[in-house]
Scaffold this active site. Structure first.
Site, PDB file in Angstrom:
ATOM      1  N   GLY A 230       7.467   3.982   3.396  1.00  0.00           N
ATOM      2  CA  GLY A 230       8.047   5.176   4.000  1.00  0.00           C
ATOM      3  C   GLY A 230       9.503   4.968   4.332  1.00  0.00           C
ATOM      4  N   GLY A 231      10.051   5.911   5.074  1.00  0.00           N
ATOM      5  CA  GLY A 231      11.471   5.826   5.415  1.00  0.00           C
ATOM      6  C   GLY A 231      11.767   4.823   6.500  1.00  0.00           C
ATOM      7  N   MET A 232      10.759   4.433   7.304  1.00  0.00           N
ATOM      8  CA  MET A 232      11.005   3.529   8.425  1.00  0.00           C
ATOM      9  C   MET A 232      10.262   2.206   8.307  1.00  0.00           C
ATOM     10  SD  MET A 232      10.995   6.257  11.596  1.00  0.00           S
ATOM     11  CE  MET A 232       9.406   6.949  11.129  1.00  0.00           C
ATOM     12  N   ALA A 233       9.145   2.189   7.571  1.00  0.00           N
ATOM     13  CA  ALA A 233       8.351   0.969   7.483  1.00  0.00           C
ATOM     14  C   ALA A 233       7.577   0.960   6.175  1.00  0.00           C
ATOM     15  CB  ALA A 233       7.401   0.851   8.675  1.00  0.00           C
TER      16      ALA A 233
ATOM     17  N   LYS B 131       1.984  -3.139   9.096  1.00  0.00           N
ATOM     18  CA  LYS B 131       3.110  -2.209   9.046  1.00  0.00           C
ATOM     19  C   LYS B 131       4.369  -2.971   9.453  1.00  0.00           C
ATOM     20  CE  LYS B 131       4.359   2.394  10.784  1.00  0.00           C
ATOM     21  NZ  LYS B 131       3.892   3.487  11.709  1.00  0.00           N
TER      22      LYS B 131
ATOM     23  N   LEU C 156       0.807  -1.210   0.000  1.00  0.00           N
ATOM     24  CA  LEU C 156       0.000   0.000   0.000  1.00  0.00           C
ATOM     25  C   LEU C 156       0.848   1.271   0.000  1.00  0.00           C
ATOM     26  CD1 LEU C 156      -2.760  -1.048   2.571  1.00  0.00           C
ATOM     27  CD2 LEU C 156      -2.858  -1.122   0.071  1.00  0.00           C
TER      28      LEU C 156
ATOM     29  N   ASP D  80       1.581  14.460  16.532  1.00  0.00           N
ATOM     30  CA  ASP D  80       1.734  14.477  15.071  1.00  0.00           C
ATOM     31  C   ASP D  80       0.366  14.560  14.390  1.00  0.00           C
ATOM     32  OD1 ASP D  80       3.137  14.560  12.719  1.00  0.00           O
ATOM     33  OD2 ASP D  80       3.386  12.389  12.557  1.00  0.00           O
TER      34      ASP D  80
END
Length: 544
Positions: free
Chosen positions: A37-40, A60, A34, A166
């Site tokens: 990203g930079g971490m997952a 995730k 889907l 956030d």
């Protein structure tokens, strides 16, 4: 939600070795990628059970190159444990935390929809923006989910002090069925939780409260400020804080200057203005104490916001996000497409789609709204910037060159007037000089000697004895070769005696000599003498 299909280049930060479509992760079959990203990486998966049980979930998975980072893994686990405790319809529910072959993964409910940021981008392309009622309805649902997170307690019924930190349009998920969900507690703050890595400030700068941007302690009112920014932007279809560089943006966030939303959207009432401005108060103590208080204030300021239901939002999403819905149906596996086929599509809405655009959006023509980037992630500010004192670091931009201060205009005017006066004086002197004088002689004054203070001299009476003999003008005042008008006469005896009388006083400065003019008067002009100064008054009889 963007879906990555097989053969498509992965997004930045995606680890190709993490998983592949068709593989199995624990009890879940991976169906599609889907988002990366930079971490997952986020996957669509399906869990199967007895008697044909099937359930679609979102998984995730931490990137393989971060799986060995113990501090990051700890933060990831804390996010799962925290979010799994929150049970509210406006928060995405976490179902499971797992590990396989050293890879940690988080299993969450799958919500087929789009983010609030994507909806606003779609509206901007159509030249529309949300009505105040629809914008406040979305904000109220996010506030309900936030309040549930803020009120989370431990086994001893003590508040955990959860702060999302956030809240942004990217982390508000809008289901195509009309539900609103708050997602991503990755940097959330809670008691005994490691929520950041490396001591740096993490989050989306433009949605931070001032105290968060300064790196100071935060509480739930930090999230109230963030949802205030989100509501302000939904109402005005503008970005509250904009800057080309992170440091310049950090300066704006630390020292906010906010106009009421009615400045750009005149249909907003003063009551709603007051709610938004209270949420955006720079001072923490001036904001709403809880998210629930702000939600109640919105309902009082705009009662029509609570009348909107999930069906209204679903119609709006189908009308605005029709292209995204069609793309997802084409890219998702057939088993998934069959499940979500029941979502109303734009072509099925017909006239109801046009009506939804007219009743739940208003014109935003002429508004320059910058669309969000698809891969927009949190920015990380170095610790040296975060740990600054209350006085923020100044943005790095070049100051304009100082311009010379212009002279005052009265100086030039005075100079011109002075020059004119000097010219007039010189011209007058030339005109008044007689033609017989070839030139004017000026005898400089002798330097004055310092004299002691003298007593005042009494003015002589009008009647003064004048010698009958005519006197001649000074010899040096008569032009060479000119005939003398009178013969020189001897001065009176008493005048000679007066001149020869010794005096202890220094001689007075002789008067300026002037050129005598010939006269035809019958009475000769009396010679003028300068009397020496005296220490004491002298009787009038001694003057002559």
């Amino acid at each position: 939600m963007r879906i990555l299909v097989d053969g498509e280049p992965p997004e930045a930060g995606y680890d190709a070795r993490v998983l592949a479509v068709g593989t199995r992760l624990g009890a879940y079959d991976i169906l599609a990628k889907l988002k990366a990203g930079g971490m997952a990486t986020l996957f669509l998966a399906r869990r199967s059970g007895a008697a044909g049980f099937r359930r679609h979930v979102a998984i995730k998975v931490v990137h393989e190159h971060l799986a060995s980072d113990r501090s990051f893994v700890r933060m990831f686990v804390d996010e799962a444990l925290l979010q799994a405790r929150i049970h509210h319809p406006n928060v995405v529910h976490v179902e499971e935390l797992g590990e396989q072959d050293g890879q940690h993964f988080l299993v969450m409910e799958y919500v087929h929809g789009c983010s609030l940021a994507q909806l606003m981008d779609g509206l901007a392309r159509r030249g529309r923006r949300l009505t105040p009622e629809m914008a406040c309805n979305v904000a109220a649902q996010v506030l309900a989910g936030l309040h549930a997170a803020h009120e989370l307690r431990d086994e001893q019924s003590a508040l955990l002090g959860v702060v999302h930190r956030d809240v942004s349009p990217q982390n508000v998920l809008l289901a195509y069925e009309g539900h609103v969900k708050l997602i991503d507690f990755g940097v959330a703050k809670a008691k005994n939780r490691q929520s950041t890595v490396g001591g740096s400030l993490k989050g989306k700068l433009r949605y931070m409260a001032p105290e968060q941007a300064f790196g100071r302690p935060v509480d739930r009112r930090c999230d109230v400020y963030a949802i205030g920014i989100v509501l302000w932007e939904m109402l005005t279809m503008r970005k509250l804080f904009q800057a080309e560089e992170d440091l310049a943006l950090l300066e704006l966030v630390r020292h906010p200057k906010v106009d009421p939303p009615s400045t750009y959207a005149p249909e907003i009432s003063p009551a709603l203005d007051a709610v938004v401005m209270k949420a955006l108060a720079p001072n923490v103590e001036d904001r709403f104490a809880t998210a629930h208080d702000m939600r109640r204030a919105i309902a009082e300021a705009l009662p029509g916001a609570v009348m909107i239901d999930a069906a209204n939002l679903a119609e709006l999403l189908a009308a605005v996000m029709d292209a995204a819905i069609e793309r997802d149906l084409r890219q998702l596996p057939p088993s998934v497409s069959a499940v979500i086929e029941n979502v109303e599509r734009r072509d099925a809405l017909g006239a109801r789609g046009d009506e939804a655009l007219k009743t739940m959006t208003i014109s935003a023509a002429g508004i320059d709204y910058a669309p969000e980037e698809e891969a927009s992630e949190r920015v990380s500010i170095p610790p040296t910037i975060v740990r600054t004192s209350p006085t923020p670091a100044a943005p790095t931009f070049v100051a304009p060159e100082a311009k010379p201060t212009p002279r005052a205009p009265w100086i030039a005017i005075a100079a011109v007037v002075l020059a004119v006066l000097v010219a007039i004086g010189i011209g007058a002197a030339v005109v008044m000089r007689p033609a017989s004088d070839p030139e004017m002689t000026v005898t400089p004054l002798a330097p004055a000697s310092p004299t002691p203070a003298v007593a005042p001299v009494v003015a002589p009476p009008p009647a003064i004895a004048v010698p009958t003999a005519p006197t001649a003008p000074p010899a040096d005042a008569v032009e060479p070769g000119a005939p003398s008008a009178v013969e020189p006469a001897a001065p009176p005896a008493d005048a000679v005696a007066e001149q020869e009388r010794p005096s202890a006083e220094p001689e007075a400065v002789p008067p300026r000599e002037t050129t005598a003019r010939p006269t035809s008067e019958s009475a000769p002009r009396r010679a003028t003498r300068e009397r020496p100064a005296r220490r004491a008054p002298v009787p009038l009889a001694d003057e002559f």
